[in-house]
Scaffold this active site. Structure first.
Site, PDB file in Angstrom:
ATOM      1  N   HIS A  33      58.497  63.049  40.655  1.00  0.00           N
ATOM      2  CA  HIS A  33      57.155  63.052  41.228  1.00  0.00           C
ATOM      3  C   HIS A  33      57.045  64.265  42.143  1.00  0.00           C
ATOM      4  O   HIS A  33      58.045  64.787  42.642  1.00  0.00           O
ATOM      5  CB  HIS A  33      56.908  61.753  41.978  1.00  0.00           C
ATOM      6  CG  HIS A  33      56.768  60.566  41.069  1.00  0.00           C
ATOM      7  ND1 HIS A  33      55.838  59.572  41.286  1.00  0.00           N
ATOM      8  CD2 HIS A  33      57.427  60.215  39.937  1.00  0.00           C
ATOM      9  CE1 HIS A  33      55.925  58.666  40.334  1.00  0.00           C
ATOM     10  NE2 HIS A  33      56.889  59.034  39.504  1.00  0.00           N
ATOM     11  N   VAL A  90      35.491  74.997  51.847  1.00  0.00           N
ATOM     12  CA  VAL A  90      35.530  76.455  51.797  1.00  0.00           C
ATOM     13  C   VAL A  90      34.839  76.902  50.523  1.00  0.00           C
ATOM     14  O   VAL A  90      35.146  76.413  49.433  1.00  0.00           O
ATOM     15  CB  VAL A  90      36.974  76.967  51.848  1.00  0.00           C
ATOM     16  CG1 VAL A  90      37.025  78.469  51.582  1.00  0.00           C
ATOM     17  CG2 VAL A  90      37.589  76.661  53.199  1.00  0.00           C
ATOM     18  N   HIS A 128      49.836  64.186  38.092  1.00  0.00           N
ATOM     19  CA  HIS A 128      50.837  65.122  38.600  1.00  0.00           C
ATOM     20  C   HIS A 128      50.585  66.534  38.049  1.00  0.00           C
ATOM     21  O   HIS A 128      51.513  67.181  37.570  1.00  0.00           O
ATOM     22  CB  HIS A 128      52.248  64.680  38.202  1.00  0.00           C
ATOM     23  CG  HIS A 128      52.677  63.376  38.777  1.00  0.00           C
ATOM     24  ND1 HIS A 128      53.791  62.694  38.329  1.00  0.00           N
ATOM     25  CD2 HIS A 128      52.166  62.622  39.779  1.00  0.00           C
ATOM     26  CE1 HIS A 128      53.935  61.569  39.006  1.00  0.00           C
ATOM     27  NE2 HIS A 128      52.959  61.512  39.898  1.00  0.00           N
TER      28      HIS A 128
END
Length: 472
Positions: free
Chosen positions: A402, A70, A359
């Protein structure tokens, strides 16, 4: 599966870290073996596509376009309750490809993660005005918080040589065990989360550390060096996040994850990963093209408190070497080695050895708009009537966990909000999902040969995104 894993919990217990019998009840403090997202019928990874998309029967109201990026969200000329209306998206296979368009009857949903979603907003004209002006992009919605408040988990470790069988040693052996699906699915899962009182050897020392960290909020000079923005709303957001950490999370939360890593041959490694960093970075763009990588400036360790917490964790981990049954498994410390002894030496080691756990989050933070927020409580982007962000970028705080499970949980809640919208939206826009037009889902070709598609919901996923088209 790996015999030496039996040493993990007894070693932690000897170090004063209790076993957590139920680490998924909201309190993760203590040692345990974490569960993994593995399908037990075939020992393969279970993830969002295999769990949510693959089981679906063929359906006419869902189209998944792969190898498609996109390039931007398009906005209609009209506004709704003062908010911009997304009319759809454009996408292409690469920078040289002619763009195709998708018209959204209801919503455009971003799920590009902590990197992809803010980049998509920025190239679409939603973000800090100075960044957009510099990249030559017309401002659709001035939103200074887009790309700000970036937070990440950083890890470093202590390692020892071993002559015992690690996962890496077994894999290298070529034994029958090493070739089984069960063995090959093994992931390091011996873990523990510890709080500040444990890291600092008691409440008094830890409280002194927290008091020092709190003082930063009252020092304008300190704040200037900690916030990668001069915008007043972003600064207020930094202060709100910081305050939440030191007042609400620091007293009891697992500030450090300790991980038993045995996938290297001849080495036992115990990692320490900071979970609630006070350092915040940012993401921005210097190009109007989605195909040009954004600039990620994480500002790791801009707040020295993060270095101190990791220092304390590594000192604790080194002490495990004196405890049974771990001490019977290890030989000489290979990293950082005996030359590192003082606090200053530990801190230098932290700064030079740390790596990301991949993360990242918080770059489209759910905060009030006057605190640099990007989305409201319904996950709608401020200043728009029908653009949502549903991924790890919306969390305002880095979690002691996590990110997979929190993101799945948030996505399930987001699905409920979309299908059963509340009666009002804090963004000031309509609570309904009305988009730029009311056309039925379909496809058509325009005169230029570029394909135009209409769908009720358009979901933008991935960093260089695929596209999901859905209508109900």
């Amino acid at each position: 599966m790996i015999p030496m894993t039996s040493a993990w919990l007894p070693t932690l217990a000897a170090a004063g870290i209790p076993t957590n019998q139920d680490a998924y009840n909201g309190n993760n403090i203590g040692g345990f073996f974490s569960t993994m997202a593995i399908n037990p019928t075939n020992w393969t990874r279970s993830y969002s596509k295999s769990a949510y998309i693959d089981p679906l029967p063929p359906r006419d109201n869902l189209h998944v376009l792969t190898n498609a990026a996109v390039t931007k969200i398009t906005f209609a000329d009209n506004v709704q309750d003062g908010n911009k209306v997304a009319s759809g998206v454009q996408f292409a296979s690469d920078a040289s490809d002619s763009p195709k368009s998708v018209s959204a009857n209801k919503e455009v949903i971003l799920a590009g993660g902590a990197v992809g979603s803010p980049q998509m907003l920025l190239v679409s004209g939603v973000g800090p005005k100075d960044v957009l002006d510099s990249a030559g992009i017309s401002v659709q919605v001035e939103l200074p918080g887009v790309g700000q408040h970036l937070q990440d988990h950083l890890a470093t470790a202590v390692s020892w040589a071993t002559t015992e069988d690690t996962q890496g040693t077994i894999y290298q052996s070529g034994s029958d065990l090493s070739k089984t699906a069960e063995f090959l699915s093994y992931v390091n899962c011996g873990t523990s989360y510890v709080n500040g009182s444990y890291l600092f050897d008691g409440d008094e020392s830890f409280n002194n550390f927290v008091t020092s960290a709190k003082a930063t909020l009252n020092d304008a000079t300190d704040l200037t060096s900690l916030v990668p923005s001069t915008d007043s709303t972003v600064i207020e957001g930094y202060k709100a996040i910081y305050q939440a950490y030191v007042d609400k999370l620091y007293p009891d939360a697992g500030l450090i994850e300790i991980l038993f890593s045995i996938n290297s041959p001849g080495t036992i490694t115990i990692q320490a990963a900071i979970q609630t960093p006070l350092s915040q970075g940012r993401l921005y763009i210097n190009s109007s093209s989605i195909f040009d990588a954004p600039v990620i400036d994480p500002w790791y360790f801009s707040n020295p408190a993060d270095v101190i917490i990791l220092r304390q964790a590594l000192k604790k981990i080194r002490s495990f070497a004196n405890l049974s049954p771990l001490k019977e498994l290890i030989g000489t410390e290979s990293a950082p080695g005996s030359s590192v002894q003082t606090d200053e030496e530990w801190e230098n080691y932290v700064r030079t050895s740390v790596t990301t756990e991949f993360h990242p989050g918080c770059t489209c933070a759910m905060l009030p708009r006057d605190k640099g927020g990007v989305v409201d409580a319904a996950l709608k982007v401020y200043g728009t009537s029908n653009v949502r962000v549903i991924d790890g970028s919306v969390f305002p705080l880095s979690m002691s966990a996590h990110l997979m499970a929190p993101i799945y949980g948030m996505a399930e809640r987001a699905a409920e909000l979309i299908l059963n919208p509340p009666s009002s939206s804090s963004s000031g826009g309509s609570s309904t999902s009305t988009g730029a037009n009311g056309s039925q889902t379909g496809t058509s070709n325009n005169n230029s040969g570029a394909v135009s598609v209409r769908a009720s919901w358009v979901a933008v996923v991935g960093l260089v995104a695929g596209v999901l088209l859905s209508s109900f």
